[in-house]
Design an enzyme around this catalytic site. Structure first.
Site, PDB file in Angstrom:
ATOM      1  N   ASP A  64      68.236  17.187   6.310  1.00 51.83           N
ATOM      2  CA  ASP A  64      69.472  17.486   7.045  1.00 51.83           C
ATOM      3  C   ASP A  64      69.388  17.280   8.554  1.00 51.83           C
ATOM      4  O   ASP A  64      70.423  17.287   9.225  1.00 51.83           O
ATOM      5  CB  ASP A  64      69.890  18.938   6.780  1.00 51.83           C
ATOM      6  CG  ASP A  64      70.156  19.214   5.306  1.00 51.83           C
ATOM      7  OD1 ASP A  64      70.507  18.268   4.579  1.00 51.83           O
ATOM      8  OD2 ASP A  64      70.009  20.379   4.890  1.00 51.83           O
TER       9      ASP A  64
ATOM     10  N   GLU B 239      68.742  55.157  28.745  1.00 54.97           N
ATOM     11  CA  GLU B 239      68.746  56.455  29.418  1.00 54.97           C
ATOM     12  C   GLU B 239      68.897  56.299  30.935  1.00 54.97           C
ATOM     13  O   GLU B 239      69.568  57.101  31.581  1.00 54.97           O
ATOM     14  CB  GLU B 239      67.451  57.214  29.110  1.00 54.97           C
ATOM     15  CG  GLU B 239      67.253  57.517  27.641  1.00 54.97           C
ATOM     16  CD  GLU B 239      66.393  56.498  26.932  1.00 54.97           C
ATOM     17  OE1 GLU B 239      65.554  56.884  26.117  1.00 54.97           O
ATOM     18  OE2 GLU B 239      66.571  55.271  27.198  1.00 54.97           O
TER      19      GLU B 239
ATOM     20  N   SER C  54      53.602  22.090   5.611  1.00 59.90           N
ATOM     21  CA  SER C  54      52.200  22.099   5.193  1.00 59.90           C
ATOM     22  C   SER C  54      51.467  20.817   5.554  1.00 59.90           C
ATOM     23  O   SER C  54      50.339  20.849   6.047  1.00 59.90           O
ATOM     24  CB  SER C  54      52.112  22.330   3.674  1.00 59.90           C
ATOM     25  OG  SER C  54      52.623  23.599   3.337  1.00 59.90           O
TER      26      SER C  54
ATOM     27  N   ALA D  43      73.213  17.048  -6.989  1.00 61.63           N
ATOM     28  CA  ALA D  43      71.939  16.420  -7.340  1.00 61.63           C
ATOM     29  C   ALA D  43      71.550  15.342  -6.332  1.00 61.63           C
ATOM     30  O   ALA D  43      70.366  15.096  -6.098  1.00 61.63           O
ATOM     31  CB  ALA D  43      72.021  15.832  -8.749  1.00 61.63           C
TER      32      ALA D  43
ATOM     33  N   GLY E   2      65.252  25.547   2.075  1.00 61.90           N
ATOM     34  CA  GLY E   2      65.530  25.006   0.757  1.00 61.90           C
ATOM     35  C   GLY E   2      64.886  25.831  -0.340  1.00 61.90           C
ATOM     36  O   GLY E   2      64.249  26.864  -0.092  1.00 61.90           O
TER      37      GLY E   2
END
Length: 363
Positions: free
Chosen positions: A208, A60, A230, A172, A297
């Site tokens: 990764d 504004e 964790s 896999a 993941g």
């Protein structure tokens, strides 16, 4: 009377322009909402503005500066109710009153409890005609994270996945570069750029060593990086640091080493020695995180889904199949009844390069 009948064709056109202006702040306004403003007098646009960055003038104010004295008796179209409180900038509702505008049309009320109708009340008390509800759905779609943070005290969680048509994210043996094509990966950068923070898990970090940053888009900032870890296994030399690391319990030596490497470590103990994900979202909300982008993941994806914490799922799918032995999208307990499956509705489908992008919302 419905909003469609209360407002004219010209009202719709000017609000559509205000929404277009607001979208220019898609990558930069965090933790503030994206807001656009158009000022019209005698059928002519005399001022436009959009909020660029927190701490700078609101939409504004930019529009009023452009309009100058001509703003008196004009109509103002703004995508969010003008603020009525003193924050890092003065109240916009007060500025509109001082400018002497005749009418203010807001797309939606401000969900911020500090405003929540206060801006409209200030305008009405000053004798300004104030209306709310024009193109509200479009305005809400611009700010899902801000609305979520203000009303639910947690960010809007957008989960991104990249998979084959048979729902696999990697072979896999872990090979996954690249399942989706270059165009899809560039599109993901836009999702990262609009986010306030990017969340991943320690498994992705270990497998990764990602940077999880915004590349090829200059937004003048980088989203906060957040790792759910964790057991605090994140290496001190990982590319994602500095980052916020949420753990269940921090070994003092591991914590000290990570903090020395630029990490902030917080303990959020949940059940089964896992991080309390809901508590993490609350903490991120308290830190001004509107939109949380998740690239993780199967374990973290599954945990977020099971906890009902996913607000939007953006699924990129490559036209290939890699077989049942490859890695899946979500780690979830096996279901015995289809009725127990989590269901989504498709909000958008489009082709990105050679790949398909689905935007899904939980039912």
């Amino acid at each position: 009377m419905s909003a469609a009948h209360r407002f004219s064709v010209a009202d719709h056109a000017h609000m559509a322009r205000a929404l277009q202006l607001a979208a220019q702040g898609l990558y930069t306004t965090t933790p503030n909402p994206r807001v656009g403003c158009v000022i019209v007098k005698d059928g002519h646009v005399i001022g436009e503005g959009w909020h660029r960055r927190a701490g700078t003038p609101h939409a504004e104010i930019h529009a009023l500066q452009t309009a100058g004295d001509a703003a008196r008796d004009a109509t103002v179209y703004v995508t969010l109710e003008p603020c009525s409180h003193h924050g890092r900038t003065p109240p916009c509702a007060e500025a509109l009153v001082q400018a002497g505008v005749a009418r203010v049309v807001a797309a939606m009320s401000d969900p911020n409890p500090l405003v929540a109708g206060g801006g409209i009340s200030m305008l009405v008390l000053a004798g300004i005609k104030a209306e709310v509800g024009l193109m509200e759905n479009e305005a809400r779609a611009l700010n899902p994270g801000f609305i979520s943070r203000m009303t639910r005290q947690r960010p809007w969680v957008r989960l991104k996945t990249a998979s084959t048509l048979d729902g696999k994210t990697a072979l896999a043996n872990g090979a996954s570069q690249w399942i989706t094509g270059e165009a899809a990966r560039a599109d993901v950068q836009k999702l990262r750029a609009r986010a306030c923070a990017i969340l991943t898990g320690s498994g992705t970090v270990l497998a990764d060593n990602p940077r999880m940053n915004v590349r090829d888009i200059d937004i003048g900032r980088q989203p906060l990086k957040v790792i759910v870890d964790s057991a605090l296994h994140t290496p001190v030399d990982t590319a994602i640091l500095p980052a916020l690391i949420a753990c269940h319990h921090a070994d003092p030596d591991a914590r000290a080493a990570l903090e020395q490497a630029g990490a902030e470590v917080i303990e959020l103990p949940g059940t089964d020695k896992r991080v309390d994900l809901a508590a993490l979202l609350t903490l991120l909300s308290q830190r001004g995180i509107n939109e949380l982008h998740v690239e993780a993941g199967a374990a973290l994806n599954g945990a977020l889904l099971a906890a009902g914490l996913v607000d939007e799922w953006v699924a990129y799918m490559a036209p290939m199949a890699v077989g049942d032995a490859a890695r899946g999208l979500f780690a979830q307990p096996a279901l015995t009844m289809l009725a127990d499956a989590m269901r989504f509705r498709i909000a958008d489908v489009r082709q990105i390069g050679d790949d398909l992008r689905l935007t899904l919302l939980p039912r």
